[in-house]
Design an enzyme around this catalytic site. Sequence first.
Site, mmCIF file in Angstrom:
data_model
loop_
_atom_site.group_PDB
_atom_site.id
_atom_site.type_symbol
_atom_site.label_atom_id
_atom_site.label_comp_id
_atom_site.label_asym_id
_atom_site.label_seq_id
_atom_site.Cartn_x
_atom_site.Cartn_y
_atom_site.Cartn_z
ATOM 1 C CB THR A 133 -23.118 36.221 -26.462
ATOM 2 O OG1 THR A 133 -22.321 35.108 -26.819
ATOM 3 C CG2 THR A 133 -24.285 35.696 -25.626
ATOM 4 C CG ASP A 134 -20.938 33.672 -30.812
ATOM 5 O OD1 ASP A 134 -20.818 33.638 -29.574
ATOM 6 O OD2 ASP A 134 -19.982 33.425 -31.590
ATOM 7 C CD GLU A 135 -20.450 31.964 -25.203
ATOM 8 O OE1 GLU A 135 -20.805 31.166 -24.315
ATOM 9 O OE2 GLU A 135 -19.404 32.620 -25.139
ATOM 10 C CE1 TYR A 159 -22.771 35.810 -20.821
ATOM 11 C CE2 TYR A 159 -21.972 34.276 -22.478
ATOM 12 C CZ TYR A 159 -22.247 35.566 -22.074
ATOM 13 O OH TYR A 159 -22.007 36.630 -22.923
ATOM 14 C CE LYS A 163 -25.858 38.786 -23.005
ATOM 15 N NZ LYS A 163 -25.773 40.214 -22.525
HETATM 16 P P1 NAD Z 1 -17.494 42.094 -18.421
HETATM 17 O O1 NAD Z 1 -17.823 40.963 -17.490
HETATM 18 O O2 NAD Z 1 -16.080 42.420 -18.698
HETATM 19 O O3 NAD Z 1 -18.199 43.437 -17.934
HETATM 20 C C1 NAD Z 1 -19.495 43.473 -17.442
HETATM 21 C C2 NAD Z 1 -19.695 44.823 -16.756
HETATM 22 O O4 NAD Z 1 -21.042 44.877 -16.277
HETATM 23 C C3 NAD Z 1 -18.781 45.031 -15.549
HETATM 24 O O5 NAD Z 1 -18.240 46.332 -15.578
HETATM 25 C C4 NAD Z 1 -19.711 44.859 -14.355
HETATM 26 O O6 NAD Z 1 -19.324 45.631 -13.228
HETATM 27 C C5 NAD Z 1 -21.027 45.346 -14.934
HETATM 28 N N1 NAD Z 1 -22.191 44.750 -14.244
HETATM 29 C C6 NAD Z 1 -22.386 43.446 -13.917
HETATM 30 N N2 NAD Z 1 -23.559 43.306 -13.275
HETATM 31 C C7 NAD Z 1 -24.119 44.541 -13.212
HETATM 32 C C8 NAD Z 1 -25.341 45.037 -12.693
HETATM 33 N N3 NAD Z 1 -26.219 44.221 -12.089
HETATM 34 N N4 NAD Z 1 -25.604 46.349 -12.820
HETATM 35 C C9 NAD Z 1 -24.720 47.189 -13.428
HETATM 36 N N5 NAD Z 1 -23.547 46.782 -13.917
HETATM 37 C C10 NAD Z 1 -23.251 45.462 -13.823
HETATM 38 O O7 NAD Z 1 -18.277 41.719 -19.768
HETATM 39 P P2 NAD Z 1 -17.880 42.034 -21.273
HETATM 40 O O8 NAD Z 1 -17.029 40.946 -21.790
HETATM 41 O O9 NAD Z 1 -17.441 43.429 -21.381
HETATM 42 O O10 NAD Z 1 -19.312 41.869 -21.969
HETATM 43 C C11 NAD Z 1 -20.194 42.996 -22.098
HETATM 44 C C12 NAD Z 1 -21.467 42.518 -22.783
HETATM 45 O O11 NAD Z 1 -21.151 41.983 -24.061
HETATM 46 C C13 NAD Z 1 -22.205 41.416 -22.026
HETATM 47 O O12 NAD Z 1 -23.588 41.663 -22.133
HETATM 48 C C14 NAD Z 1 -21.822 40.155 -22.754
HETATM 49 O O13 NAD Z 1 -22.830 39.170 -22.653
HETATM 50 C C15 NAD Z 1 -21.676 40.665 -24.170
HETATM 51 N N6 NAD Z 1 -20.733 39.932 -25.040
HETATM 52 C C16 NAD Z 1 -19.458 39.661 -24.607
HETATM 53 C C17 NAD Z 1 -18.581 38.998 -25.463
HETATM 54 C C18 NAD Z 1 -17.146 38.721 -25.075
HETATM 55 O O14 NAD Z 1 -16.407 38.076 -25.828
HETATM 56 N N7 NAD Z 1 -16.666 39.212 -23.927
HETATM 57 C C19 NAD Z 1 -19.009 38.596 -26.736
HETATM 58 C C20 NAD Z 1 -20.317 38.890 -27.132
HETATM 59 C C21 NAD Z 1 -21.169 39.561 -26.277
HETATM 60 P P1 TYD Z 2 -13.665 32.013 -22.698
HETATM 61 O O1 TYD Z 2 -12.630 33.055 -22.931
HETATM 62 O O2 TYD Z 2 -14.055 31.701 -21.288
HETATM 63 O O3 TYD Z 2 -14.939 32.447 -23.567
HETATM 64 P P2 TYD Z 2 -16.288 31.588 -23.935
HETATM 65 O O4 TYD Z 2 -16.409 30.437 -23.030
HETATM 66 O O5 TYD Z 2 -17.348 32.621 -23.706
HETATM 67 O O6 TYD Z 2 -16.128 31.194 -25.376
HETATM 68 O O7 TYD Z 2 -13.180 30.683 -23.374
HETATM 69 C C1 TYD Z 2 -12.856 30.618 -24.749
HETATM 70 C C2 TYD Z 2 -12.537 29.172 -25.060
HETATM 71 O O8 TYD Z 2 -11.323 28.831 -24.374
HETATM 72 C C3 TYD Z 2 -13.599 28.207 -24.580
HETATM 73 O O9 TYD Z 2 -13.723 27.159 -25.541
HETATM 74 C C4 TYD Z 2 -13.038 27.661 -23.281
HETATM 75 C C5 TYD Z 2 -11.529 27.700 -23.505
HETATM 76 N N1 TYD Z 2 -10.699 27.911 -22.295
HETATM 77 C C6 TYD Z 2 -9.626 27.062 -22.021
HETATM 78 O O10 TYD Z 2 -9.349 26.117 -22.784
HETATM 79 N N2 TYD Z 2 -8.885 27.298 -20.897
HETATM 80 C C7 TYD Z 2 -9.164 28.314 -20.032
HETATM 81 O O11 TYD Z 2 -8.458 28.456 -18.987
HETATM 82 C C8 TYD Z 2 -10.253 29.198 -20.331
HETATM 83 C C9 TYD Z 2 -10.604 30.352 -19.424
HETATM 84 C C10 TYD Z 2 -10.995 28.962 -21.481
#
Ligand code: NAD
Ligand code: TYD
Length: 353
Positions: A133-135, A159, A163
């Site tokens: 992630t960019d975070e 989080y 990461k």
């Molecule tokens: P998500 O929470 O929707 O899915 C995570 C999946 O991992 C789930 O299916 C869960 O069951 C599985 N999981 C969790 N713990 C596990 C374990 N111990 N063993 C096996 N499986 C396990 O997450 P997402 O949003 O799909 O993100 C996927 C990846 O991309 C993550 O690594 C996250 O850090 C990264 N990422 C997410 C975003 C975003 O905007 N959602 C952006 C950048 C990077």
């Molecule tokens: P989120 O979707 O949780 O992603 P991340 O924290 O990984 O960026 O949140 C996106 C942005 O939206 C973040 O600045 C937090 C804000 N947010 C709200 O303002 N209200 C909400 O109920 C949630 C879940 C997030």
Amino acid sequence: MTILVTGGAGFIGSNFVLDWLAQSAEPVVNLDALTYAGNLQNLAALQGKPAHVFVKGDIGDRALLDSLLATHRPRAVVHFAAESHVDRSIHGPGAFMKTNVEGTFTLLEAVRQHWAALDGDTKTAFRFHHVSTDEVYGSLAPDAPAFTETHPYEPNSPYSASKAASDHLVRAWHHTYGLPVVTTNCSNNYGPFHFPEKLIPLMIVNALAGKPLPVYGDGQQIRDWLYVGDHCSGIRAVLAGGRLGETYNIGGWNEKANLDIVKTVCALLDELQPSAAGPYARLITYVTDRPGHDRRYAIDARKIERELGWRPAETFETGIRKTVQWYLSHGDWVANVQSGGYKDWVAANYAAR
Ligand code: NAD
Ligand code: TYD
């Protein structure tokens, strides 16, 4: 040839597996623990397809990993599995350390042993792709340039710290053991199958239910938003052509304040499914800010474009419209994910705000 995907029943992982099998005959072994965020309904379209092998299990289970690697002999591992929600990491960081740090360590060790026993072209071609992630880069000042791949790591939430730790492990396994890794650091995704604890799907499902739309703090926090299908194509590009040991930022060139995102969602719903009670924006409610809330993320995605020719295909306007339409036509999916522990989470995160 086969690839092993971890976390392929989650939001991005399931989109990746569906896209992969729509474009390639190469089978996918999908290892997922099915936590609250994992959902086999996301993969329903693959039922009965032998190219998708689903295995319920934990990336921390070394014996299971050894057996999967020995049985399927994947040519690549694409590692999505993680705890992924910042607010949950504030309420309970332990699961983030266990899966994101220890789980990634266990996976790296199993993959290292597997890779070390390969030879010739199979060994040279093997890849471990770490999805991050960019975070990890922390928070940007309003006028600061966007994150490049050399931006210092300054994670601010449990989080992002977990990461960042996993990124460092992946880097070290390359430098010390020569494991052939690539890492991608992506901005905020949105699209189908996004669990409604995250901003965009939460706003859609709350608006449709006539519930408040909780905006943290002043709503002026900025994120870069990328349609999930574009993240998946970026991962495929890096897996196929990324240089070993390198990291690639993936982003949408689309910085927006949270409040503008919420207003856009409301306007689309007003157009596509108007409410008799009036415009959805009436439901916007300012609530207590997230502790340690990062103010701005922005991705400089020029490296992946320069080296691999990748650019997002969707604009925010096309991607968010598709996304809202998807939620409107998948009420059964929403109802299903909102059963079980979902209500407990909503109470834990929002009741005291
Ligand atoms: P998500 O929470 O929707 O899915 C995570 C999946 O991992 C789930 O299916 C869960 O069951 C599985 N999981 C969790 N713990 C596990 C374990 N111990 N063993 C096996 N499986 C396990 O997450 P997402 O949003 O799909 O993100 C996927 C990846 O991309 C993550 O690594 C996250 O850090 C990264 N990422 C997410 C975003 C975003 O905007 N959602 C952006 C950048 C990077
Ligand atoms: P989120 O979707 O949780 O992603 P991340 O924290 O990984 O960026 O949140 C996106 C942005 O939206 C973040 O600045 C937090 C804000 N947010 C709200 O303002 N209200 C909400 O109920 C949630 C879940 C997030």
